[in-house]
Motif scaffolding. Sequence first.
Motif, short mmCIF file in Angstrom:
data_model
loop_
_atom_site.label_atom_id
_atom_site.label_comp_id
_atom_site.label_asym_id
_atom_site.label_seq_id
_atom_site.Cartn_x
_atom_site.Cartn_y
_atom_site.Cartn_z
N ALA A 145 2.92 12.98 -23.54
CA ALA A 145 1.59 13.37 -22.23
C ALA A 145 1.92 15.58 -21.84
CB ALA A 145 1.81 13.41 -21.11
N GLU A 148 -3.56 15.75 -18.62
CA GLU A 148 -3.89 13.91 -18.80
C GLU A 148 -4.02 14.06 -20.16
OE1 GLU A 148 -5.08 11.82 -16.15
OE2 GLU A 148 -3.18 13.15 -15.49
N ALA A 149 -3.90 14.60 -21.23
CA ALA A 149 -4.11 14.43 -22.35
C ALA A 149 -2.65 13.97 -23.46
CB ALA A 149 -4.76 15.35 -23.11
N ILE A 150 -3.14 13.07 -24.05
CA ILE A 150 -1.26 12.62 -25.18
C ILE A 150 -1.85 12.89 -26.23
CG2 ILE A 150 -0.11 10.41 -25.51
CD1 ILE A 150 -0.87 9.50 -22.61
N ASP A 205 -4.72 2.84 -18.10
CA ASP A 205 -5.04 3.81 -18.32
C ASP A 205 -5.69 4.46 -18.69
OD1 ASP A 205 -3.23 6.81 -18.78
OD2 ASP A 205 -1.70 5.87 -18.80
N ARG A 207 -5.57 7.98 -18.99
CA ARG A 207 -5.51 9.39 -19.82
C ARG A 207 -6.02 9.64 -21.34
NH1 ARG A 207 0.79 9.92 -19.21
NH2 ARG A 207 1.09 7.68 -19.50
#
Length: 247
Positions: A145, A148-150, A205, A207
């Motif tokens: 992570a 907010e991005a993985i 979730d 994200r």
Amino acid sequence: MKIVVIGGSGLIGSKLVSRLETAGHEAVAASPNSGVNTLTGEGLAEALAGAEVVVDVANSPSFEDAAVLAFFETSSRNVLAAEAGAGVRHHVALSVVGTERLADSGYMRAKVAQETLIRASGMPYTILHSTQFFEFLGGIAHSAAAGEAIHLSTALFQPIAANDVADALAAIVVAPPTNGTIEVAGPTAFRMDALVRCYLEATGDARGVVGEADALYFGAKIDDISLMPSAGARIGATDYDTWFAGR
């Protein structure tokens, strides 16, 4: 048969202890909570007295490179020495498919070090290499992570349910030592980014998952071979949908 499970209170250890007890064995869950500390050696001799088999499924509390290496080397040395003193006849250890292919990962280097100690110990042994657990999909997301991005690799992997890993260990424990490695994997291969995206969406979730060919997996670049089992691997019965529905 008396079987000591190092890390017996954890995810895999607790499932294994339950299976062994159901089968009529004397299963001892050894962990710091039960007074057994493999890093200091405290309680090991007492726990292993009369044991025929020791299963090591303990994991490091830290994945930092130096800490995880120190954990697996120190713990393994202490457990193997205690086994020799107790006359244990079979050492079983849980490790990871692809350890030897991911030298850039500190965790994988530590697992290789653990396996090297086992092979050099003179103790009859079996090492079970497992693919990643479905139960760790959230942890894989957390490790990658950035806000907010993985950012996850698009490489293939073939995850497995923890129950199926425990079943494989329960069978290995009562079999003769192989003095080698057995692999176990889930029934289906996935792109890592795609499965984690599916998991996060299903668990609410929000994200976003960004698939990147060069994204690192716990410090190592992976490809479509890195985490995949060999053709002769044992295959678990539980697919992703079944696991998710019953988790």
